[in-house]
Design a protein around this motif. Structure first.
Motif, mmCIF file in Angstrom:
data_model
loop_
_atom_site.group_PDB
_atom_site.id
_atom_site.type_symbol
_atom_site.label_atom_id
_atom_site.label_comp_id
_atom_site.label_asym_id
_atom_site.label_seq_id
_atom_site.Cartn_x
_atom_site.Cartn_y
_atom_site.Cartn_z
ATOM 1 N N PRO A 83 9.151 12.499 6.699
ATOM 2 C CA PRO A 83 8.427 12.594 5.583
ATOM 3 C C PRO A 83 9.466 12.000 4.484
ATOM 4 O O PRO A 83 10.766 11.881 4.448
ATOM 5 C CB PRO A 83 8.334 14.019 5.247
ATOM 6 C CG PRO A 83 9.505 14.728 6.039
ATOM 7 C CD PRO A 83 9.709 13.749 7.428
ATOM 8 N N GLN A 84 8.804 11.636 3.230
ATOM 9 C CA GLN A 84 9.669 11.465 1.878
ATOM 10 C C GLN A 84 10.737 10.220 2.049
ATOM 11 O O GLN A 84 11.946 10.716 1.803
ATOM 12 C CB GLN A 84 10.176 12.963 1.478
ATOM 13 C CG GLN A 84 9.173 13.960 1.274
ATOM 14 C CD GLN A 84 8.316 13.646 0.047
ATOM 15 O OE1 GLN A 84 8.807 13.122 -0.966
ATOM 16 N NE2 GLN A 84 7.029 13.898 0.424
ATOM 17 N N SER A 85 10.614 9.130 2.720
ATOM 18 C CA SER A 85 11.246 8.018 2.878
ATOM 19 C C SER A 85 10.922 7.006 1.737
ATOM 20 O O SER A 85 9.835 7.063 1.360
ATOM 21 C CB SER A 85 11.419 7.606 3.968
ATOM 22 O OG SER A 85 10.260 7.000 4.396
ATOM 23 N N THR A 86 11.662 6.057 1.513
ATOM 24 C CA THR A 86 11.300 4.918 0.554
ATOM 25 C C THR A 86 10.797 3.765 1.351
ATOM 26 O O THR A 86 10.876 3.944 2.810
ATOM 27 C CB THR A 86 12.620 4.131 -0.252
ATOM 28 O OG1 THR A 86 13.301 3.808 0.764
ATOM 29 C CG2 THR A 86 13.407 5.385 -0.942
ATOM 30 N N MET A 87 10.078 2.732 0.933
ATOM 31 C CA MET A 87 9.516 1.769 1.482
ATOM 32 C C MET A 87 10.396 1.093 2.486
ATOM 33 O O MET A 87 10.437 0.875 3.741
ATOM 34 C CB MET A 87 8.839 0.780 0.604
ATOM 35 C CG MET A 87 7.454 1.069 0.192
ATOM 36 S SD MET A 87 6.866 -0.366 -0.732
ATOM 37 C CE MET A 87 5.261 0.380 -1.254
ATOM 38 N N GLU A 88 11.524 0.775 2.089
ATOM 39 C CA GLU A 88 12.565 0.163 2.790
ATOM 40 C C GLU A 88 13.106 1.055 3.927
ATOM 41 O O GLU A 88 13.443 0.775 5.033
ATOM 42 C CB GLU A 88 13.898 -0.286 1.827
ATOM 43 C CG GLU A 88 14.919 -0.867 2.824
ATOM 44 C CD GLU A 88 16.187 -1.447 1.715
ATOM 45 O OE1 GLU A 88 17.251 -2.094 2.375
ATOM 46 O OE2 GLU A 88 16.243 -1.279 0.694
ATOM 47 N N SER A 137 11.787 3.591 5.330
ATOM 48 C CA SER A 137 10.506 3.846 6.174
ATOM 49 C C SER A 137 10.603 2.797 7.478
ATOM 50 O O SER A 137 10.242 3.123 8.521
ATOM 51 C CB SER A 137 9.442 3.761 5.595
ATOM 52 O OG SER A 137 8.616 2.761 5.102
ATOM 53 N N VAL A 138 10.776 1.633 6.870
ATOM 54 C CA VAL A 138 10.868 0.469 7.959
ATOM 55 C C VAL A 138 11.898 0.475 9.121
ATOM 56 O O VAL A 138 11.977 0.223 10.082
ATOM 57 C CB VAL A 138 10.874 -0.948 7.283
ATOM 58 C CG1 VAL A 138 11.048 -2.372 8.263
ATOM 59 C CG2 VAL A 138 9.609 -1.244 6.343
ATOM 60 N N ASN A 139 13.225 0.862 8.618
ATOM 61 C CA ASN A 139 14.230 1.258 9.300
ATOM 62 C C ASN A 139 14.067 2.367 10.181
ATOM 63 O O ASN A 139 14.507 2.170 11.463
ATOM 64 C CB ASN A 139 15.820 1.375 8.219
ATOM 65 C CG ASN A 139 15.983 0.212 7.822
ATOM 66 O OD1 ASN A 139 15.776 -0.842 7.679
ATOM 67 N ND2 ASN A 139 16.781 0.470 6.360
ATOM 68 N N THR A 192 7.105 7.355 1.054
ATOM 69 C CA THR A 192 6.437 6.763 2.237
ATOM 70 C C THR A 192 6.731 7.908 3.453
ATOM 71 O O THR A 192 7.910 8.437 3.342
ATOM 72 C CB THR A 192 6.965 5.469 2.927
ATOM 73 O OG1 THR A 192 6.607 4.672 1.789
ATOM 74 C CG2 THR A 192 6.305 5.130 4.167
ATOM 75 N N GLN A 193 5.676 8.153 4.257
ATOM 76 C CA GLN A 193 5.817 9.045 5.430
ATOM 77 C C GLN A 193 5.387 7.986 6.575
ATOM 78 O O GLN A 193 4.739 7.205 6.518
ATOM 79 C CB GLN A 193 4.863 9.997 5.456
ATOM 80 C CG GLN A 193 5.028 11.345 4.262
ATOM 81 C CD GLN A 193 4.126 12.317 4.216
ATOM 82 O OE1 GLN A 193 2.940 12.334 5.025
ATOM 83 N NE2 GLN A 193 4.383 13.445 3.887
#
Length: 270
Positions: free
Chosen positions: A135-140, A142-144, A181-182
């Protein structure tokens, strides 16, 4: 009773094998036909029965090296049993991998079917029931995280990235703000994923009933005109909607000649 012998051509026809395969087995030491004075190979009944066992072992997907080990006579029953146990584990792992491949194909087929039939269409549907993996990540981030989780847990590459946004109108202009982002996994995919879901992930029923649509976008961020159309559609239906909405990309590809993100958007209703 007199021993019966078979020539290589007779054995090849009887077993449905090529002569080259029989010769290869002979070179590997798996078969030991007798050679007559005329130079022909002759297979005894004992060799025929050995060949039957070898063919059965091949149907168990045992490699020639494994079969050599079994027939070498230098291994104990326990060692051969351990070999077979390891092969069972390898086959079970291969089956697991195959089921995951089928699940990926079915997931992609479903997404492309939605893109084909539902793009630009407004409809009501429940927000997907998912496990929240991260939960609660950034766009960048989330990809990592997607790559990190997918590398460590087979099947977890079937996760989706759900971006959360807020919207508001200021002086008639629709403004969209990214929130977080989740990484989520559909509950129906749990059986295909080697991840301790019940221990480490929470179940999220989401915001419930939503207005949903699929759109083609030049970026991962949904076009403001699509959100505006969803709000207008909600007004026309007399629906009250949330100030937040969610977007996930189903696929990337070409659309009308351009590189495109195909996004599914969920706008919760009250």
């Amino acid at each position: 009773m007199e021993e019966k012998y078979y020539q290589i051509g007779d054995v090849a026809e009887l077993m449905g094998m090529s002569r080259d395969t029989l010769r290869h087995y002979e070179k590997r030491g798996i078969l030991s036909p007798m050679k007559g004075e005329n130079g022909y190979r002759y297979y005894s009944s004992e060799e025929i029965h050995r060949l039957i066992s070898i063919l059965y072992q091949r149907k168990m997907n045992l490699g020639l090296s494994d079969i050599e080990t079994i027939w070498s006579g230098s291994n104990t029953i326990q060692e051969i049993g351990s070999l077979l146990k390891n092969r069972i584990h390898e086959e079970e792992k291969a089956i697991r991998n195959h089921y995951q491949i089928i699940a990926r194909l079915q997931l992609a087929q479903t997404d492309f079917s939605h893109i084909q039939h539902d793009i630009g269409i407004m409809k009501m549907q429940d927000f997907p029931s998912v496990y929240v993996i991260a939960p609660q990540s950034t766009m960048e981030e989330s990809v990592n995280l997607w790559f990190a989780y997918s590398r460590n847990y087979p099947g977890l590459d079937m996760m989706y990235l759900y971006d959360e946004y807020s919207w508001q109108r200021r002086k008639g202009v629709l403004e969209i703000e990214y929130k977080n982002t989740q990484l989520v996994l559909g509950r129906d995919l749990k059986e295909y994923v080697d991840y301790p879901l019940l221990k480490d992930a929470t179940t999220d029923q989401g915001p419930g009933l939503c207005i949903s649509t699929i759109c083609a976008s030049q970026t991962r961020i949904p076009p403001s005109e699509v959100i505006s159309s969803m709000l207008d559609w909600a007004d026309a239906q007399g629906l009250m909607v949330s100030q937040r909405f969610y977007s996930t990309f189903l696929s990337q590809g070409k659309h009308e000649g351009d590189s495109t993100w195909f996004l599914q958007i969920y706008l919760p209703v009250f």
